[in-house]
Design an enzyme around this catalytic site. Structure first.
Site, PDB file in Angstrom:
ATOM      1  CG  ASP A   1      14.341  27.086  45.614  1.00 14.79           C
ATOM      2  OD1 ASP A   1      13.207  26.682  45.293  1.00 14.79           O
ATOM      3  OD2 ASP A   1      15.252  27.281  44.800  1.00 14.79           O
TER       4      ASP A   1
ATOM      5  CD  GLU B   1       8.417  21.651  37.782  1.00 15.19           C
ATOM      6  OE1 GLU B   1       7.260  22.016  37.516  1.00 15.19           O
ATOM      7  OE2 GLU B   1       9.035  22.037  38.799  1.00 15.19           O
TER       8      GLU B   1
END
Lengths: 267, 410
Positions: free
Chosen positions: A61, A50
């Site tokens: 995040d 990824e």
């Protein structure tokens, strides 16, 4: 229909009776060249890569990935650099799947069709868009499918059973299960046993689907989750880059070692 | 096709099935984890706003705790000084806590109680949203955490101190620009991790759709009072009426205009133009920013070509935000409201003039609206009426004003 590279990897892992190791790093962290070097190195151990395309206002995040994104953006990384990194990597590793992960605004500004064209041209195999949930993502997911790009749906512990069923029904070759209520990189606050219980409930709905677990996975916890189809490690890798830069070490060799060790723990 | 506002339907409800206004503003661009908590909150709020008992409760606290109605006064001296339109102020800063943020905070705490949550978290820029949430949380027995940019904690010290005094925890946000935009992001990230136990209050009419709805529904109290006060003063809504309000996220303007939506009253929204001669500003509507996604909603937002959110600058912490409520994007595109900006210096001058001539002293946010009123009034006839929403008090800006003007008057 031709099987996607993502499917092929999961098939291979099934035969080898192990879970797929999926890594997450941010494109351009800490610069474009190192990013390519990192992918080349860790792809020897990782099954799927990824690659985050950084955004400066991320709402899901944690600190580690924010730090990596910040470094990449400070170096002036643009979408075209992200695709350049993918292209360069794919030249030597054509069968290794790459999944881009990020926030929708960058795609929105780039234009959905334009973005997918660049994905196709550079060899991107799949997309995870953090802030484009089901069913709002149906249109875009269909566009991806038409281009043979996997749109990877997310399922979280808060997703209702009804919704899980619908998401699975509309999913492509891979589904991402978020292990706990957390931003990326949070400490695992749920026991691996509990995570696997939830995981298996979802897995049973359609056992053929490749369901991977992510969020909070480190070298400490990865082996206890290895019955899953795949496991994603991200923040730990971003942290490794941060620490090696702090210590004046080479992030490429450091990361190579960390990913090698992670792989050892699940085979 | 040009966009139109529908009559007799609350503005907050004029969205499609994807919660988009005019097909392009708003929506819920959120991580999967927040889908359920947001769905739950959406259902709960839909039920509560139809529940007479809940409405009575809201009205009880608005009257006895917030202090409704806030005064509506004529600014005789300013009118005399400018020799044009009659200038009035809706003195919302007289509400408990000193600003309109108390309406949203009170309603959120009432909802949190109904949802059985013991914790509330919220973001703040100028510190008012945080101060009011901490006040209301204390009143309703909830634990409270406020996310505030480190830069804002410094420049809005009185409000930051008030938050602590109310027993809430301030979490300084040190990422990015260390202002409101980062505080909202950090608060949302916190909610992603704690949505099972914690209620989130977004401090303005921004964010995922439900937060826009709750906030605008709460601040609508301002115009519910005002429309009555106007009828009492003038016997009817004056033929030529301008309602001028500053806009950052847009919560006070949404509330100030709501009840007048289907009338002939003109709406003028004033954005923060930033320092004179600076390229930085916080005025996405005035400066033609493109539509982008920020904090879960599509809106006009200051950003670069790639879609990275842009830096902003304003003397007013409360307006210092790169985006703007999807409701205001919708009002702009339907041409129901007009938007303009004034710069830091003009806002400071307006503060000074109003504070000198009148018994009110607007904070730097409404001073932006006053600056526009001061520009417009002399060009208008004395039969025309301007009402400015004075939605904050200058006391919180004492340090900045002293530094910029050398002295502080109130």
């Amino acid at each position: 229909m031709k099987k996607s590279k993502i499917s092929l990897v999961f098939n291979k892992c099934k035969i080898e009776k192990r879970s797929a190791l999926i890594t997450y790093t941010v494109a351009g962290d800490n610069n474009v060249n190192n990013s390519i070097k990192i992918l080349n190195k860790i792809s020897k151990h990782a099954d799927i890569l990824e690659l985050g395309f950084p955004h400066n206002t991320p709402i899901a995040d944690g600190g580690q990935i924010q730090g990596s994104s910040h470094r990449a953006l400070k170096h002036g990384i643009k979408l075209k650099d992200v695709f350049h990194i993918v292209k360069r990597f794919k030249k030597n590793n054509p069968s290794k799947p790459i999944i881009l992960m990020g926030y929708f605004n960058l795609i929105y500004q780039n234009g959905e069709d334009n973005f997918l064209k660049s994905c196709k041209a550079s060899g991107v195999d799949g997309l995870i868009i953090v802030d484009l949930p089901y069913p709002e993502n149906k249109n875009f997911a269909n566009k991806c499918k038409k281009k043979s790009i996997n749109f990877i749906q997310l399922i979280s512990p808060t997703t209702s059973k009804d919704r899980v069923k619908k998401i699975i029904k509309d999913s492509h070759d891979m589904i991402y299960y978020i292990s706990m209520l957390s931003t990326t990189g949070g400490e695992l606050k749920v026991s691996p046993k509990k995570i696997l219980q939830n995981y298996n409930k979802i897995k049973r709905i359609d056992p053929k689907k490749n369901l991977v677990i992510g969020f909070g996975i480190t070298d400490k916890t990865i082996s206890s989750l290895k019955s899953a189809s795949g496991l994603v490690v991200g923040s730990m890798l971003c942290k490794t880059i941060t620490n090696s830069l702090k210590m004046g070490q080479n992030p490429v060799t450091k990361l190579d070692k960390v990913v090698y060790n992670l792989k050892k723990k699940i085979i | 096709m040009s966009l139109k506002i529908k009559k007799n339907i609350p503005l907050i409800d004029q969205h499609d099935k994807n919660y988009m206004y005019g097909g392009k503003f708003g929506g819920n661009f959120i991580p999967e984890t927040l889908k359920k908590p947001i769905d739950d909150l959406t259902k709960l709020f839909a039920k509560l706003r139809k529940d007479k008992k809940f409405i009575n409760e809201r009205d009880y606290y608005f009257k006895n705790y917030v202090g409704a109605p806030t005064p509506f006064i004529k600014l005789e001296n300013l009118t005399e000084h400018l020799k044009g339109a009659q200038i009035y102020a809706k003195v919302v800063s007289e509400a408990n806590g000193g600003a309109h943020k108390i309406y949203n905070a009170t309603v959120h705490c009432l909802i949190a109680k109904k949802a059985g949550k013991k914790y509330v978290v919220g973001d703040t820029g100028a510190g008012y949203a945080g101060k009011m949430l901490s006040m209301a949380a204390k009143k309703f027995g909830l634990n409270c955490k406020i996310f505030m940019g480190a830069k804002d904690i410094k420049r809005q010290r009185p409000n930051a101190d008030a938050i602590k005094k109310n027993g809430a925890e301030i979490v300084p946000v040190t990422t990015g620009s260390q202002t409101l935009v980062d505080a909202v992001s950090e608060c949302m990230r916190y909610w992603v991790s704690n949505c099972d136990t914690t209620h989130m209050c977004v401090g303005s009419t921004v964010g995922p759709n439900i937060f826009i709805k709750i906030c605008a529904w709460s601040t609508a109290q301002i115009s519910r009072e005002l429309i009555e006060q106007i009828k009492e003063e003038f016997g009817k809504i004056p033929n030529k009426l301008k309602l001028i309000n500053c806009v950052g996220g847009g919560s006070s303007a949404a509330g100030f205009w709501n009840e007048f939506m289907d009338t002939h009253a003109q709406f003028i929204g004033v954005e923060a133009g930033g320092p004179k001669n600076s390229k930085l500003h916080a005025a996405p509507l005035t400066n033609g920013s493109k539509i982008g996604i920020l904090h879960g909603a599509a809106q006009y937002v200051i950003q670069d070509k790639e879609g990275q959110i842009g830096s902003t600058e304003s003397i007013s912490a409360g307006l210092d935000y790169p985006g703007i409520s999807p409701l205001h994007c919708f009002l702009k595109d339907t041409k129901r409201a007009k938007y303009t900006s004034v710069n830091d210096e003009e806002a400071l001058k307006a503060y000074q003039l109003v504070s000198k001539l009148e018994n009110i002293s607007p904070s730097l946010e409404p001073s932006h609206a006053f600056a526009e009123a001061i520009k417009l009034a002399p060009k208008l006839k004395s039969s025309e009426v301007i009402i400015v929403n004075s939605c904050g008090d200058s006391l919180k800006d004492k340090d900045i004003i002293k530094q910029k003007l050398g002295s502080y008057i109130r």
